[in-house]
Design a protein around this motif. Sequence first.
Motif, short mmCIF file in Angstrom:
data_model
loop_
_atom_site.label_atom_id
_atom_site.label_comp_id
_atom_site.label_asym_id
_atom_site.label_seq_id
_atom_site.Cartn_x
_atom_site.Cartn_y
_atom_site.Cartn_z
N TRP A 59 0.84 -1.20 0.00
CA TRP A 59 0.00 0.00 0.00
C TRP A 59 0.87 1.25 0.00
CZ3 TRP A 59 -1.16 2.90 4.85
CH2 TRP A 59 -2.01 3.99 4.62
N HIS A 60 1.87 1.30 0.89
CA HIS A 60 2.79 2.44 0.91
C HIS A 60 3.53 2.57 -0.41
CE1 HIS A 60 2.62 4.01 5.02
NE2 HIS A 60 2.55 2.77 5.48
N PHE A 61 4.02 1.46 -0.93
CA PHE A 61 4.82 1.47 -2.15
C PHE A 61 4.01 1.99 -3.33
CE2 PHE A 61 6.71 -0.83 -5.83
CZ PHE A 61 7.97 -0.26 -5.80
N SER A 62 2.78 1.50 -3.48
CA SER A 62 1.95 1.92 -4.61
C SER A 62 1.61 3.40 -4.53
CB SER A 62 0.67 1.08 -4.69
OG SER A 62 -0.14 1.26 -3.55
N ASN A 63 1.41 3.91 -3.31
CA ASN A 63 1.15 5.34 -3.17
C ASN A 63 2.37 6.18 -3.48
OD1 ASN A 63 -1.59 5.39 -2.58
ND2 ASN A 63 -1.28 5.12 -0.38
N LYS A 64 3.58 5.66 -3.21
CA LYS A 64 4.80 6.38 -3.57
C LYS A 64 4.93 6.52 -5.09
CE LYS A 64 7.94 5.19 0.26
NZ LYS A 64 9.16 4.41 0.61
N LEU A 65 4.48 5.50 -5.81
CA LEU A 65 4.65 5.49 -7.26
C LEU A 65 3.53 6.22 -8.00
CD1 LEU A 65 5.93 1.88 -8.04
CD2 LEU A 65 7.22 3.92 -7.39
N ARG A 66 2.42 6.48 -7.34
CA ARG A 66 1.32 7.18 -8.01
C ARG A 66 1.69 8.64 -8.24
NH1 ARG A 66 -4.07 5.14 -7.57
NH2 ARG A 66 -4.91 7.22 -7.23
N PRO A 67 1.41 9.17 -9.44
CA PRO A 67 1.65 10.60 -9.68
C PRO A 67 0.88 11.45 -8.66
CG PRO A 67 1.15 9.46 -11.73
CD PRO A 67 0.89 8.48 -10.63
N LYS A 68 1.45 12.56 -8.25
CA LYS A 68 0.84 13.38 -7.20
C LYS A 68 -0.57 13.83 -7.56
CE LYS A 68 5.13 15.15 -5.18
NZ LYS A 68 5.95 16.35 -4.87
N GLU A 69 -0.80 14.10 -8.86
CA GLU A 69 -2.12 14.58 -9.25
C GLU A 69 -3.21 13.53 -9.09
OE1 GLU A 69 0.19 13.47 -13.06
OE2 GLU A 69 0.56 14.49 -11.16
N MET A 70 -2.81 12.26 -8.94
CA MET A 70 -3.79 11.19 -8.77
C MET A 70 -4.20 11.02 -7.31
SD MET A 70 -2.39 8.17 -11.26
CE MET A 70 -3.71 7.10 -10.69
N GLY A 71 -3.45 11.62 -6.41
CA GLY A 71 -3.75 11.43 -5.00
C GLY A 71 -3.31 10.04 -4.55
N THR A 72 -3.73 9.65 -3.36
CA THR A 72 -3.32 8.36 -2.82
C THR A 72 -4.53 7.43 -2.69
OG1 THR A 72 -3.60 9.16 -0.55
CG2 THR A 72 -1.40 9.35 -1.52
N ASN A 73 -4.24 6.13 -2.70
CA ASN A 73 -5.27 5.14 -2.43
C ASN A 73 -5.53 5.09 -0.92
OD1 ASN A 73 -5.83 3.92 -5.01
ND2 ASN A 73 -3.81 2.98 -4.95
N SER A 74 -6.79 5.01 -0.54
CA SER A 74 -7.10 4.81 0.87
C SER A 74 -6.80 3.37 1.23
CB SER A 74 -8.56 5.12 1.16
OG SER A 74 -9.40 4.09 0.66
N ILE A 75 -6.42 3.14 2.47
CA ILE A 75 -6.08 1.78 2.88
C ILE A 75 -7.30 0.87 2.83
CG2 ILE A 75 -6.44 2.13 5.37
CD1 ILE A 75 -3.88 0.40 5.78
N ASN A 76 -8.47 1.43 3.09
CA ASN A 76 -9.69 0.61 3.07
C ASN A 76 -10.02 0.11 1.67
OD1 ASN A 76 -10.49 0.70 5.88
ND2 ASN A 76 -10.95 2.86 5.57
N GLU A 77 -9.82 0.99 0.67
CA GLU A 77 -10.13 0.60 -0.70
C GLU A 77 -9.23 -0.54 -1.17
OE1 GLU A 77 -10.14 2.49 -5.24
OE2 GLU A 77 -9.54 3.72 -3.53
N VAL A 78 -7.93 -0.40 -0.94
CA VAL A 78 -7.03 -1.45 -1.42
C VAL A 78 -7.08 -2.69 -0.53
CG1 VAL A 78 -5.48 0.11 -2.66
CG2 VAL A 78 -5.06 -0.36 -0.26
N PHE A 79 -7.48 -2.54 0.73
CA PHE A 79 -7.64 -3.70 1.60
C PHE A 79 -8.69 -4.65 1.03
CE2 PHE A 79 -10.01 -5.77 5.04
CZ PHE A 79 -8.99 -6.50 5.64
#
Length: 332
Positions: A176-196
């Motif tokens: 979860w942390h890794f995928s959020n690091k790689l996402r472009p800033k304009e996309m925002g981050t994935n919530s932990i609940n969604e990817v869980f």
Amino acid sequence: MPSEIITPSPPKYLQQEETLSQESKHLISTLPKEKGWLASNLYQYQGFWYPVRHLQGVISCQKHFQSQNSDILLVTTPKSGTTWLKAIIFALVNRKRHPIAKNHPLITNNPHDLVPFLEINLYVDNQIPDIESFQSPRIFSTHLPHISLPESIKNNSPSKIVYLCRNPKDTFVSLWHFSNKLRPKEMGTNSINEVFDKYCKGISIFGPFWDHVLDYWKQSKENSDKVIFLKFEEIKEQPGIHLRRLAGFLGCPFSEDEENEGLVEEILKMCSFDNLSSLEVNMNGKLSSGEENKAFFRRGEIGDWKNYLDDEMVEKFDQISEEKFTGSGLVL
């Protein structure tokens, strides 16, 4: 005349259909599809989920890779300690060619550059790489499930498979942390609940996690000369024991002189999280695919999931593990 606005192309790990062959495009159009954790969709192939670029690499690898008897294949699910394992195996196997010293390749290269992924680095983008010239023993890595390995690896080849897994809760949090690091800033981050929810359903890169792990566990029991099954937590707790175990499995046990010289401890120190993460190449360098090397070093701790998962999530994870692993003898 107004200047032309140039839109930068996305990093390679986010590029999608533009690099696909017609054959791959046709196949992908027939596969189940779900929204991915990054920009791309995930496609289900042979029971597991892939981004489009990785899927083309999988197919090309299956068609073209020919195993050699001395090959060593490192297999993990994503975020199970892959970077650490690559460093350890590279240093172990090449200890005569590259003695532990200030000019060791691991000092100036990220482990992912020294031990390439078959489906992510070598066979991606419809490439057929020239790997015949690689020094023996060739060391490759992969996140592929056992069912999707090239037939030349599975069919009675004496090549070795080193499998490393990690507690699913820590693996999930790290991914979860890794995928959020790689996402472009304009996309925002994935919530932990969604990817869980996706992870529990098996919808994650190279997932389902539980099926991936269980298949290699069974292989290690049925063919222990070919497949060794390691746990991240056990290596962290007793690194020397497991490094010696690895050396024996790979046919390069430590000599009495090497033991007396403290080589086991030297390898473990050089490959430690603290040492690798503090190197200039890993603080400021980038891989050819565009990822920053520092993205592969977060904490490397056991039990970090306790800082992120609530009781309901923990119960769900434990329930799935019990259902999947009952009767197998595997406990994570």
